[in-house]
Design an enzyme around this catalytic site. Structure first.
Site, PDB file in Angstrom:
ATOM      1  N   GLY A   3      63.533  51.509  61.275  1.00 47.40           N
ATOM      2  CA  GLY A   3      63.767  50.026  61.687  1.00 47.40           C
ATOM      3  C   GLY A   3      63.494  48.942  60.538  1.00 47.40           C
ATOM      4  O   GLY A   3      63.257  49.072  59.670  1.00 47.40           O
TER       5      GLY A   3
ATOM      6  N   GLY B 272      63.191  44.244  60.611  1.00 44.21           N
ATOM      7  CA  GLY B 272      63.017  42.984  61.180  1.00 44.21           C
ATOM      8  C   GLY B 272      62.704  41.936  60.080  1.00 44.21           C
ATOM      9  O   GLY B 272      62.985  42.159  59.001  1.00 44.21           O
TER      10      GLY B 272
ATOM     11  N   GLY C 168      60.572  43.055  57.043  1.00 43.42           N
ATOM     12  CA  GLY C 168      61.076  44.001  56.118  1.00 43.42           C
ATOM     13  C   GLY C 168      61.663  45.103  56.647  1.00 43.42           C
ATOM     14  O   GLY C 168      62.089  44.911  57.736  1.00 43.42           O
TER      15      GLY C 168
ATOM     16  N   LYS D  28      56.003  50.735  56.272  1.00 46.13           N
ATOM     17  CA  LYS D  28      56.555  49.316  56.452  1.00 46.13           C
ATOM     18  C   LYS D  28      56.402  48.560  55.106  1.00 46.13           C
ATOM     19  O   LYS D  28      55.488  48.122  54.573  1.00 46.13           O
ATOM     20  CB  LYS D  28      55.448  48.214  57.478  1.00 46.13           C
ATOM     21  CG  LYS D  28      56.305  47.148  57.934  1.00 46.13           C
ATOM     22  CD  LYS D  28      55.640  46.438  59.174  1.00 46.13           C
ATOM     23  CE  LYS D  28      54.163  46.073  58.911  1.00 46.13           C
ATOM     24  NZ  LYS D  28      53.699  45.228  60.182  1.00 46.13           N
TER      25      LYS D  28
ATOM     26  N   ASP E 181      49.273  39.127  69.227  1.00 52.86           N
ATOM     27  CA  ASP E 181      50.753  39.483  69.313  1.00 52.86           C
ATOM     28  C   ASP E 181      51.091  40.627  70.224  1.00 52.86           C
ATOM     29  O   ASP E 181      52.119  41.443  69.704  1.00 52.86           O
ATOM     30  CB  ASP E 181      51.250  39.423  67.829  1.00 52.86           C
ATOM     31  CG  ASP E 181      52.768  38.996  67.876  1.00 52.86           C
ATOM     32  OD1 ASP E 181      53.523  38.556  68.679  1.00 52.86           O
ATOM     33  OD2 ASP E 181      53.783  39.679  66.796  1.00 52.86           O
TER      34      ASP E 181
END
Length: 348
Positions: free
Chosen positions: A30, A32, A35, A51, A147
């Protein structure tokens, strides 16, 4: 900064090791604004999600925050951090691999109830609440996530949920009732109203409860709560709509609810509506939320209706679409939540 945490810090990897783990970044999971996430394999054979953050200057306080926040946790409903890389401007986080990706991929799909089913959605909702209860009350250091949203809930092979992405989290000493902080935290549509305005109340773990409630309603509705392209406000804001249609059969049917699944859907809706009460003192704690899930539907009261549409307008006015909210002081004052103590909706 991370070195100052000593033995509390997760394992540190060199950038060359990260390249080997990800087979030179060959399998993208994925992307975003932060990164790119790659699939990888550790030397012991464990699958991981790496990530890799965009190269940046400065001390990387948000990166350090995520490393140290999640590095302190150990719970079945919180994603595990295996290690990190901090080498010059290169930064990476190495997490356990979640084969079923994130919750948003399912609840915003064409037929979310067909894919997961109400029982699985209900189990996911309870799992997330348990993870939050651990962060709020069971860690050596209390963690407020700031979040909570479907994109930050990962699902393992059995669809058990795990809370992820601690970049905006705030560490608090468990004995402290008030924590001062500055900075922008959260995602539009999930940020509690007290983050926008000090007059609403103090910011606390109940800000996470608000975000959790908004997420619950999205799970019920199978759609985003805020749809900017819809003209009519009644259609634009799902919490407003579901409150007005809760007692009507067609309201639940619009959410793919059958007679067999009505109790689960209605319970999730009621809990969600309690969680998004405008004033923090009227919201349940996450521990209270878990208690509500254990009760029968008949034992749960309908919360007073809030000025939901006004909150959307305030949010749009006060916040930049690309960033998060401004914050105020945070405290952990708890008050019991039942409609018996609320004779009328709070005046806003």
């Amino acid at each position: 900064m991370i070195a100052s945490y000593g033995s509390l810090a997760p394992k540190r990897y060199m950038y060359l090791e990260v390249m080997k783990i990800t087979s030179s970044r060959s399998n993208v999971l994925g992307k975003g604004g932060y990164g790119v996430v790659f699939k990888g394999t550790l030397l012991d054979g464990r699958l991981v999600a790496v990530k890799l953050l965009h190269e940046c200057k400065g001390n990387g306080s948000e990166f350090v925050n995520e490393v140290m926040s999640i590095g302190r946790t150990s719970h079945v409903n919180v994603v595990s951090l295996f290690g990190f890389c901090l080498e010059g401007s290169k930064r990476a986080l190495i997490y356990e691999y979640m084969p079923n990706n994130s919750l948003d991929k399912f609840i915003y799909s064409e037929d979310p109830k067909e894919i997961l089913g109400w029982d699985k959605l209900y189990a996911i909702a309870i799992g997330i609440a348990r993870g939050l209860e651990y962060l709020h009350h069971s860690c050596n250091t209390r963690i407020v996530h700031f979040d909570i949203k479907p994109q930050n809930i990962l699902l393992d092979k059995d669809f058990s949920p795990k809370i992820a992405d601690f970049g905006l989290a705030k560490l608090c000493h468990t004995k402290e009732s008030k924590v001062s902080m500055t900075g922008a935290r959260g995602t539009i549509g999930f940020i509690a109203p007290e983050v926008h305005s000090r007059t609403v109340g103090v910011v606390s773990t109940k800000s996470d409860v608000y975000s959790y409630g908004m997420m619950l309603l999205e799970m019920v509705g199978g759609r985003r709560n805020v749809k900017s392209f819809v003209a009519k406000s009644s259609e634009k804001y799902f919490p407003d709509w579901i409150y007005d249609h809760f007692a009507q059969d067609e309201g639940m049917q619009a959410c793919d609810v059958t007679s067999e699944t009505a109790e689960v859907a209605r319970k999730m809706t009621l809990v969600g509506l309690w969680c998004i009460q405008v004033l923090p003192i009227y919201r349940p704690t996450i521990t209270r939320v878990l208690e509500m899930f254990e009760r029968s539907l008949d034992e749960l009261d309908m919360p007073p209706k809030q000025n939901f549409g006004g909150l959307v307008d305030i949010s749009a006015h006060n916040m930049d679409v690309q960033s998060a909210s401004s914050t105020s002081r945070r405290s952990e004052r708890i008050s019991p939540v039942t409609s018996k103590t609320l004779q009328r909706p709070p005046t806003l």
